[in-house]
Enzyme design. Structure first.
Site, mmCIF file in Angstrom:
data_model
loop_
_atom_site.group_PDB
_atom_site.id
_atom_site.type_symbol
_atom_site.label_atom_id
_atom_site.label_comp_id
_atom_site.label_asym_id
_atom_site.label_seq_id
_atom_site.Cartn_x
_atom_site.Cartn_y
_atom_site.Cartn_z
ATOM 1 C CG ASP A 176 132.608 62.964 -70.025
ATOM 2 O OD1 ASP A 176 133.385 62.002 -69.567
ATOM 3 O OD2 ASP A 176 131.726 63.412 -69.564
ATOM 4 C CG HIS B 276 130.195 69.509 -64.787
ATOM 5 N ND1 HIS B 276 129.541 69.802 -63.597
ATOM 6 C CD2 HIS B 276 130.505 68.411 -65.081
ATOM 7 C CE1 HIS B 276 129.452 68.738 -62.966
ATOM 8 N NE2 HIS B 276 129.965 67.729 -63.718
#
Length: 458
Positions: free
Chosen positions: A394, A333
């Site tokens: 996700d 991320h």
């Protein structure tokens, strides 16, 4: 193939390689060291482009000028998202409507305000008369995200005053709330059209139900028999809360703000955010994760053998396995390195549901990938130990959707349904709090060339 098409194909092929050679740039050359690729600083932090009160992410802190990783934290209007989740789950009620109220209207509602807001969203859910028949069904799309984007743009044509009220804040706020409310119905009808025209299934369109939360209405709308359990609705509602906002710097919110800064209408700005979210490096990652794991499940014989899983991750990074692009989806991320707070919350509840759905082995395989991927990424870079990288939301959201029986082609559209709350909040903040058109600079690196007359060109 006709002679003309053959000629055109040869023309394109001839120029493609040459054009690619111009496009590709060696980013390590000294002349480009001051370029902030991806609007990132040298230490990986984002370039400051503005201010926001809507959402913030924290994955590191600065100590003596050095970026130091920390457990990830996510705040909505200054409130830690974990507190928000604990609040509505502790009271055994849906949380998305409250979260949307907080993000768009700037404060937590009291009981009466929340009920009025809920009733207003119920009234705003219905699409304009003839919209589905004229705008969705005649031009179905195999990719529902494209259909969402087109439908939002089409709503401009149904707005009684799309431009004249542009600088009227109350009118703009009403438009934002209408987009939030009707987005799930657009998704449901776009999905119905896709199933009918591309998958050869029957066409069924369900009306929204009074008294249902947004999560309940979504499940009611996309399922043929309209059925869902209370537990399914609660988990979907939680997913929507966790995906509702992620700061002004995330790609789709920034896209919305960039277009808003030009003075364009809300439909154009929000449509651009949908297009951004579609990308596999943004919201589309949840679909890519499930595609990748289908290979992992089929090609790793013993899911509990960490050595075998680790070897397979090495193959993925060498572009020898899975999707062949060298990426381990679900890991990494832009802000978080130790943990993504959304993934932590979702993972905890996903385990419980996986146990009930007899899918615990698959869940534990995802945990194993999450555990081993940082070491594989370090090896791929010729380093010892493990890379500073964590699972993102996700990784588990797609798995949760799968357990809920939601088709994979709805994973990213469902993300859009949730993120509409954040987008609308950013639209309003940029339109009335920004003031300058967003225009970063790009370094021009083309060499000086002389113009050659057409008759002299080779």
């Amino acid at each position: 193939m006709s002679a003309e098409l053959t000629l055109y194909s040869e023309f394109i092929s001839k120029h493609a390689d040459a054009l690619l050679g111009q496009i590709k740039v060696d980013k390590k050359q000294p002349a480009l060291h001051d370029v902030k690729w991806g609007l990132r600083n040298a230490d990986g932090t984002g370039v400051m482009a503005g201010v926001t009160r809507i959402g913030s992410t924290q994955g590191y802190y600065m100590r003596d000028g050095v970026k130091t990783a920390m457990d990830g934290e996510l705040y909505y209007r200054g409130i830690n998202v974990e507190s928000i989740v604990d609040g509505f789950l502790g009271e055994n009620r849906p949380g998305f409507e409250e979260t949307a109220y907080l993000l768009i209207l700037g404060k937590l509602p009291n009981k009466a305000e929340l009920e009025t807001f809920r009733l207003m969203l119920e009234d705003y859910r219905e699409l304009p008369k003839g919209f589905t028949e004229n705008m969705i069904l005649p031009a179905p799309s195999v990719n529902i995200m494209n259909k969402i984007s087109r439908s939002i743009l089409a709503l401009y044509s149904y707005d009684e005053s799309p431009e004249t009220d542009e600088r009227n804040f109350e009118s703009e706020l009403a438009k934002a709330l209408k987009l939030l409310a009707c987005c799930p119905i657009i998704v449901a009808h776009a999905y119905a059209a896709k199933r009918h025209y591309f998958d050869g299934e029957g066409l069924y369109l369900h009306m929204s139900q009074q008294g249902y939360s947004m999560a309940e209405n979504f499940l009611h709308s996309v399922r043929r028999d309209n059925s869902f359990t209370e537990e399914e609705a609660k988990l979907l509602d939680l997913c929507m809360v966790l995906q509702a906002e992620h700061g002004a710097g995330n790609n789709s919110a920034f896209a919305c703000r960039v277009l808003t800064s030009t003075g364009t209408d809300i439909y154009s700005a929000i449509s651009s955010a949908v297009g951004s979210l579609k990308g596999p490096l943004h919201g589309g990652a949840n679909e890519k994760i499930m595609e990748m794991f289908s290979y992992v499940k089929n090609e790793v014989s013993n899911w509990k053998d960490e050595n075998e899983v680790s070897a397979y991750l090495d193959k993925i990074l060498r572009k020898e396995a899975a999707l062949g692009d060298g990426l381990i989806y679900g890991m990494g991320h832009a802000v978080y390195t130790i943990s993504d707070p959304r993934a932590v919350i979702l993972k905890r509840l996903a385990r419980t549901l996986a146990d009930k759905k007899d899918m615990l082995d698959e869940f534990e395989l995802m945990e194993t990938v999450e555990k081993l991927a940082p070491y594989a990424l370090a090896r791929a870079k010729g380093k010892k130990g493990k890379a500073e990288i964590c699972a993102n939301v996700d990784m588990y959201s797609g798995f949760v959707y799968k357990m809920l029986g939601i088709p994979q082609e709805l994973f990213t559209p469902l993300f859009a349904v949730a993120r509409m709350a954040g987008w609308c909040a950013h639209r309003l903040e940029e339109a009335w709090g920004g003031g300058k058109i967003i225009r970063p600079a790009y370094k021009a690196i083309a060499l000086d060339e002389d113009y050659i007359p057409l008759s002299e060109r080779q």
